[in-house]
Design a protein around this motif. Structure first.
Motif, PDB file in Angstrom:
ATOM      1  N   ARG A  52       0.808  -1.206   0.000  1.00  0.00           N
ATOM      2  CA  ARG A  52       0.000   0.000   0.000  1.00  0.00           C
ATOM      3  C   ARG A  52       0.845   1.260   0.000  1.00  0.00           C
ATOM      4  O   ARG A  52       0.338   2.351  -0.294  1.00  0.00           O
ATOM      5  N   LEU A 116      -6.868  -5.727   1.167  1.00  0.00           N
ATOM      6  CA  LEU A 116      -5.658  -5.949   0.370  1.00  0.00           C
ATOM      7  C   LEU A 116      -5.954  -6.652  -0.947  1.00  0.00           C
ATOM      8  O   LEU A 116      -5.169  -6.559  -1.890  1.00  0.00           O
ATOM      9  N   GLU A 119      -5.711  -4.248  -3.811  1.00  0.00           N
ATOM     10  CA  GLU A 119      -4.464  -3.549  -4.134  1.00  0.00           C
ATOM     11  C   GLU A 119      -3.991  -3.783  -5.565  1.00  0.00           C
ATOM     12  O   GLU A 119      -3.566  -2.845  -6.242  1.00  0.00           O
ATOM     13  N   ARG A 122      -5.746  -1.425  -7.798  1.00  0.00           N
ATOM     14  CA  ARG A 122      -5.239  -0.052  -7.664  1.00  0.00           C
ATOM     15  C   ARG A 122      -3.989   0.129  -8.510  1.00  0.00           C
ATOM     16  O   ARG A 122      -3.848   1.129  -9.230  1.00  0.00           O
TER      17      ARG A 122
END
Length: 331
Positions: A52, A116, A119, A122
């Motif tokens: 992250r 998570l 992620e 992203r």
């Protein structure tokens, strides 16, 4: 060093080993100091930290994204909070696809490990928005996460990717273990497909000679481990939801799913002697090389959390559209 591949939640390198064998230059981001110790001992490029805190801008030469987010909240043996919040997670995938901020919603999830699983999306969207979309994306998780990968697929197709998703049986790719994993393969402007099985599926009561003769027989524990034949493995976890009903498998069939509690499994020899798997044996059931340099603490967890490199080899071959050079034999 220029890295052409980034592996998120990289663990001990189950995807990085076949990537390196394919001639790629992967770097793995991993938070566990123990897994990082094993990675470094194996000569794998490693960033010790939280995914992250990074993004594709930190690896501007990377053309491929790999990832296996933590599975504890989706796994049948884990907390189950990810499964209970699945509808919320799917909604967040859609919001991310239209570039809506979701930080508040992620913070409200019951377990941060559930967040998570988003992620890799992203990362993929940030790379696309920066004008250097990843050429391919490879993700794996427990089967309960397949709806998440299907939701990813809708978003990635809108970004120009061809996407294939599904659940793979590890023994159908030569792994001596009946592990099932939900996989996503996305390729930019190139048709994507899951790897074609090379081995027969394992079915209780059906021998290695049974099934489709066009496929190779599944691989047994006896063929993998340097132990006298005839042993029986009593699993570390129950079957059918009953913790007391410990599963049993003989040496002549594949192992059950190797988990982080693999060293709790009992190995019973024909003469009645009882032992436990060694690190090398547990690693071999995951198809790691026999001399893999396991380091740090909680090696059982490191092994159980890993992608079997042989399965990773087949997945990456499908994602790259080329044959991956074979890894050294596990035993």
């Amino acid at each position: 060093m220029t890295y052409d591949t980034v592996d998120l939640f990289a663990g001990v390198g189950g995807l990085d080993l076949p990537a390196r064998a394919a001639g790629l230059h992967p770097v793995g981001i991993e938070r566990s100091p123990d897994a990082c110790a094993t990675r470094r001992a194996a000569g794998l490029a490693t960033v010790e930290g939280d995914v992250r805190h990074f993004g594709p801008g930190d690896f501007p030469d990377a053309q491929r994204l790999l990832g296996g987010p933590p599975c504890q909240t989706f796994s049948a043996t884990g907390t189950g909070s990810g499964r209970r919040e699945l509808d919320t997670v799917l909604g967040l995938v859609s919001l991310m696809g239209v570039r809506r901020p979701v930080g508040r919603e992620l913070a409200a999830l019951a377990d941060e490990r559930t967040a998570l699983v988003l992620e890799p999306l992203r990362w993929a969207l940030a790379a696309a928005d920066a004008g250097r979309a990843f050429e391919s994306v490879v993700l794996e998780q427990v089967p309960a996460a397949l709806p998440v990968w299907n939701a990813y697929a809708a978003v990635l197709r809108a970004e120009g990717y061809s996407v294939a998703t599904g659940v793979l049986k590890a023994e159908q790719y030569g792994v001596p273990q009946t592990r099932r994993r939900a996989v996503l393969i996305a390729r930019l402007d190139v048709p994507a497909a899951l790897p074609t099985p090379t081995h027969r599926p394992y079915r209780p009561g059906v021998g290695q000679d049974g099934g489709d003769g066009r496929l190779l027989p599944w691989v047994s524990m006896r063929q993998t481990l340097d132990r006298p034949g005839g042993f029986t493995v009593v699993s570390n976890y129950g079957t059918g939801g009953d913790p007391a009903a410990r599963g049993r498998r003989t040496a002549d069939v594949p192992a059950a799913t190797v988990t982080g509690k693999v060293f709790r499994s009992r190995v019973l020899d024909p003469d009645g002697a009882e032992s436990r798997f060694t690190s090398g044996e547990a690693g071999a059931l995951q198809t790691f090389p026999a001399d893999h340099p396991w380091s740090g603490r909680d090696i059982g967890q490191q092994i159980g959390n890993a992608v079997p490199p042989l399965l990773g080899e087949h997945i990456l071959a499908a994602a790259l559209g080329d044959a991956v050079r074979h890894l050294p034999a596990a035993a």
